[in-house]
Design an enzyme around this catalytic site. Structure first.
Site, PDB file in Angstrom:
ATOM      1  N   ASN A   9       0.867  -1.178   0.000  1.00 19.32           N
ATOM      2  CA  ASN A   9       0.000   0.000   0.000  1.00 19.32           C
ATOM      3  C   ASN A   9       0.904   1.229   0.000  1.00 19.32           C
ATOM      4  O   ASN A   9       1.484   1.579   1.026  1.00 19.32           O
ATOM      5  CB  ASN A   9      -0.898  -0.039   1.253  1.00 19.32           C
ATOM      6  CG  ASN A   9      -1.746   1.202   1.393  1.00 19.32           C
ATOM      7  OD1 ASN A   9      -1.797   2.047   0.497  1.00 19.32           O
ATOM      8  ND2 ASN A   9      -2.413   1.335   2.533  1.00 19.32           N
ATOM      9  N   TRP A  10       1.010   1.855  -1.164  1.00 17.45           N
ATOM     10  CA  TRP A  10       1.918   3.003  -1.290  1.00 17.45           C
ATOM     11  C   TRP A  10       1.408   4.223  -0.530  1.00 17.45           C
ATOM     12  O   TRP A  10       2.134   5.190  -0.332  1.00 17.45           O
ATOM     13  CB  TRP A  10       2.095   3.398  -2.763  1.00 17.45           C
ATOM     14  CG  TRP A  10       2.799   2.389  -3.625  1.00 17.45           C
ATOM     15  CD1 TRP A  10       3.091   1.089  -3.320  1.00 17.45           C
ATOM     16  CD2 TRP A  10       3.312   2.608  -4.950  1.00 17.45           C
ATOM     17  NE1 TRP A  10       3.740   0.491  -4.372  1.00 17.45           N
ATOM     18  CE2 TRP A  10       3.888   1.396  -5.383  1.00 17.45           C
ATOM     19  CE3 TRP A  10       3.328   3.707  -5.813  1.00 17.45           C
ATOM     20  CZ2 TRP A  10       4.486   1.248  -6.641  1.00 17.45           C
ATOM     21  CZ3 TRP A  10       3.910   3.566  -7.068  1.00 17.45           C
ATOM     22  CH2 TRP A  10       4.488   2.354  -7.474  1.00 17.45           C
ATOM     23  N   LYS A  11       0.148   4.212  -0.162  1.00 17.83           N
ATOM     24  CA  LYS A  11      -0.503   5.380   0.450  1.00 17.83           C
ATOM     25  C   LYS A  11      -0.279   6.608  -0.451  1.00 17.83           C
ATOM     26  O   LYS A  11      -0.133   6.440  -1.670  1.00 17.83           O
ATOM     27  CB  LYS A  11      -0.003   5.586   1.884  1.00 17.83           C
ATOM     28  CG  LYS A  11      -0.180   4.294   2.726  1.00 17.83           C
ATOM     29  CD  LYS A  11      -0.024   4.489   4.196  1.00 17.83           C
ATOM     30  CE  LYS A  11      -0.220   3.148   4.901  1.00 17.83           C
ATOM     31  NZ  LYS A  11      -0.160   3.255   6.352  1.00 17.83           N
ATOM     32  N   HIS A  97      -9.525   0.997   5.128  1.00 13.70           N
ATOM     33  CA  HIS A  97      -8.240   1.197   5.822  1.00 13.70           C
ATOM     34  C   HIS A  97      -8.480   2.130   7.013  1.00 13.70           C
ATOM     35  O   HIS A  97      -9.296   3.058   6.935  1.00 13.70           O
ATOM     36  CB  HIS A  97      -7.208   1.806   4.856  1.00 13.70           C
ATOM     37  CG  HIS A  97      -5.819   1.771   5.425  1.00 13.70           C
ATOM     38  ND1 HIS A  97      -5.398   2.678   6.364  1.00 13.70           N
ATOM     39  CD2 HIS A  97      -4.789   0.927   5.214  1.00 13.70           C
ATOM     40  CE1 HIS A  97      -4.142   2.384   6.711  1.00 13.70           C
ATOM     41  NE2 HIS A  97      -3.753   1.320   6.020  1.00 13.70           N
ATOM     42  N   GLU A  99      -6.896   4.535   8.090  1.00 17.93           N
ATOM     43  CA  GLU A  99      -6.704   5.965   7.799  1.00 17.93           C
ATOM     44  C   GLU A  99      -7.950   6.549   7.144  1.00 17.93           C
ATOM     45  O   GLU A  99      -8.277   7.720   7.351  1.00 17.93           O
ATOM     46  CB  GLU A  99      -5.453   6.143   6.909  1.00 17.93           C
ATOM     47  CG  GLU A  99      -4.182   5.931   7.730  1.00 17.93           C
ATOM     48  CD  GLU A  99      -2.998   5.369   6.963  1.00 17.93           C
ATOM     49  OE1 GLU A  99      -3.013   5.384   5.728  1.00 17.93           O
ATOM     50  OE2 GLU A  99      -2.049   4.894   7.621  1.00 17.93           O
ATOM     51  N   GLU A 169      -5.115  -5.042  10.736  1.00 13.17           N
ATOM     52  CA  GLU A 169      -4.085  -4.021  10.957  1.00 13.17           C
ATOM     53  C   GLU A 169      -4.412  -3.278  12.242  1.00 13.17           C
ATOM     54  O   GLU A 169      -5.248  -2.356  12.227  1.00 13.17           O
ATOM     55  CB  GLU A 169      -4.081  -2.999   9.816  1.00 13.17           C
ATOM     56  CG  GLU A 169      -3.723  -3.534   8.466  1.00 13.17           C
ATOM     57  CD  GLU A 169      -3.217  -2.420   7.540  1.00 13.17           C
ATOM     58  OE1 GLU A 169      -2.179  -2.631   6.909  1.00 13.17           O
ATOM     59  OE2 GLU A 169      -3.838  -1.345   7.458  1.00 13.17           O
ATOM     60  N   GLY A 175       2.901   2.159  11.055  1.00 16.19           N
ATOM     61  CA  GLY A 175       3.895   3.220  10.923  1.00 16.19           C
ATOM     62  C   GLY A 175       4.616   3.553  12.221  1.00 16.19           C
ATOM     63  O   GLY A 175       5.305   4.570  12.312  1.00 16.19           O
ATOM     64  N   SER A 211       3.694  -2.158  10.416  1.00 16.05           N
ATOM     65  CA  SER A 211       5.153  -2.213  10.593  1.00 16.05           C
ATOM     66  C   SER A 211       5.769  -3.549  10.168  1.00 16.05           C
ATOM     67  O   SER A 211       6.679  -4.047  10.821  1.00 16.05           O
ATOM     68  CB  SER A 211       5.540  -1.881  12.043  1.00 16.05           C
ATOM     69  OG  SER A 211       5.177  -0.546  12.352  1.00 16.05           O
ATOM     70  N   GLY A 232       2.978  -1.160   4.408  1.00 14.86           N
ATOM     71  CA  GLY A 232       2.993   0.275   4.124  1.00 14.86           C
ATOM     72  C   GLY A 232       4.403   0.737   3.805  1.00 14.86           C
ATOM     73  O   GLY A 232       4.940   0.481   2.731  1.00 14.86           O
ATOM     74  N   GLY A 233       5.039   1.387   4.773  1.00 15.61           N
ATOM     75  CA  GLY A 233       6.343   2.026   4.566  1.00 15.61           C
ATOM     76  C   GLY A 233       7.360   1.181   3.810  1.00 15.61           C
ATOM     77  O   GLY A 233       7.999   1.665   2.865  1.00 15.61           O
TER      78      GLY A 233
HETATM   79  P1  13P Z   1       3.199   0.377   7.832  1.00  8.08           P
HETATM   80  O1  13P Z   1       3.714  -0.906   7.215  1.00  8.08           O
HETATM   81  O2  13P Z   1       3.931   1.587   7.377  1.00  8.08           O
HETATM   82  O3  13P Z   1       3.077   0.258   9.314  1.00  8.08           O
HETATM   83  O4  13P Z   1       1.693   0.567   7.264  1.00  8.08           O
HETATM   84  C1  13P Z   1       0.793  -0.459   7.375  1.00  8.08           C
HETATM   85  C2  13P Z   1      -0.416  -0.110   6.598  1.00  8.08           C
HETATM   86  O5  13P Z   1      -1.165   0.762   7.008  1.00  8.08           O
HETATM   87  C3  13P Z   1      -0.652  -0.818   5.332  1.00  8.08           C
HETATM   88  O6  13P Z   1      -1.927  -0.579   4.853  1.00  8.08           O
END
Ligand code: 13P
Length: 251
Positions: A9-11, A97, A99, A169, A175, A211, A232-233
């Site tokens: 997930n590049w966000k 998600h 967010e 999640e 993050g 993470s 994510g990251g």
């Molecule tokens: P991180 O891997 O940066 O913690 O993000 C997880 C995430 O929200 C994937 O959708």
């Protein structure tokens, strides 16, 4: 037998040129990977070109969201429909998600609509569930996650779970560098679904997100009820994401 899946997930990250260089790197480093499905979810604006230009790779493409207002088109400024995602070559789309639940106040009714529209366009929804830190601290995590699952079951029936992927999640692990020891929650999710339909619970793919890094991926993937990751990251770096995919391949 559940086929494992690793999703990036590049966000809201990247640019036209960084998207191309990330995908070029992944194309090369994942060329020999088998036995694990890999999906990348760039921002909408890069999706169509990415899926066209990298159609000859093993990468599947997914969206980070979809409109819950209408399946195809309509007067919904700024929205992107499931039909458009299908046209852009998407096989997956993230729904709910944390967010989006948090910053955009997405309701259970809206999320169910998103799932419904995606399924009618033959796109697999990746439904995110997970508790906040305060829920965990007050011992409400199972109740919260069960509620998020039942929000969908109540509106669309348990059968939709045969066509979706669930990503657990925990919000406090996203993050932050903190990882849950999530097997318990994945087992809980599978059990909650098995109370409604045993066969669906056995087949459904459950991902972990929060993470995920190359150095913890192997331990996570070794857990019985975890079928992959939503990253994510670490998915923004060719080497890190490839190492995570390869950790899943070798469990
Ligand atoms: P991180 O891997 O940066 O913690 O993000 C997880 C995430 O929200 C994937 O959708």
């Amino acid at each position: 037998m559940r086929r494992s899946l690793v999703v990036g997930n590049w966000k809201m990250n990247g640019s036209k040129s960084s998207a191309i260089s990330l995908l070029t790197g992944l194309k090369a480093s994942l060329a020999d990977v088998s036995g694990v499905e890999v999906c990348v979810c760039p921002p909408y604006i890069y999706l169509s070109e990415a899926s066209d230009s990298f159609a000859d790779t093993k990468l599947a493409f997914g969206a980070q969201d979809v409109s819950g207002n209408a399946e195809a088109g309509g007067a919904y400024t700024g929205e992107v429909s499931a039909a458009m995602l299908s046209d852009a070559g998407c096989q997956y789309a993230i729904v709910g998600h944390s967010e989006r639940r948090e910053y955009f106040g997405e309701s259970a009714d809206l999320l169910a609509k998103k799932v419904e529209f995606l399924l009618s366009e033959k796109i697999t929804p990746i439904l995110c569930v997970g508790e906040k830190l305060e829920d965990r601290e007050s011992g409400l995590h199972e109740r919260v996650v069960n509620g998020q699952l039942m929000d969908i079951v109540d509106r669309l029936g348990v059968d939709v779970f045969s066509q979706i992927v669930v990503a657990y999640e925990p919000v406090w692990a996203i993050g932050t560098g903190l990882t849950a020891t999530p097997q318990q929650m994945h087992a809980f999710i599978r059990k909650a679904i098995s109370a409604l339909d045993l066969a669906i619970a056995d087949e459904i793919r459950l991902l972990y997100g929060g993470s995920v890094k190359p150095d913890n991926a192997k331990d996570l993937f070794a857990m019985q009820d975890i079928d992959g990751a939503l990253v994510g990251g670490a998915c923004l770096d060719v080497e890190s994401f490839s190492l995570i995919v390869k950790a899943q391949e070798t469990v």
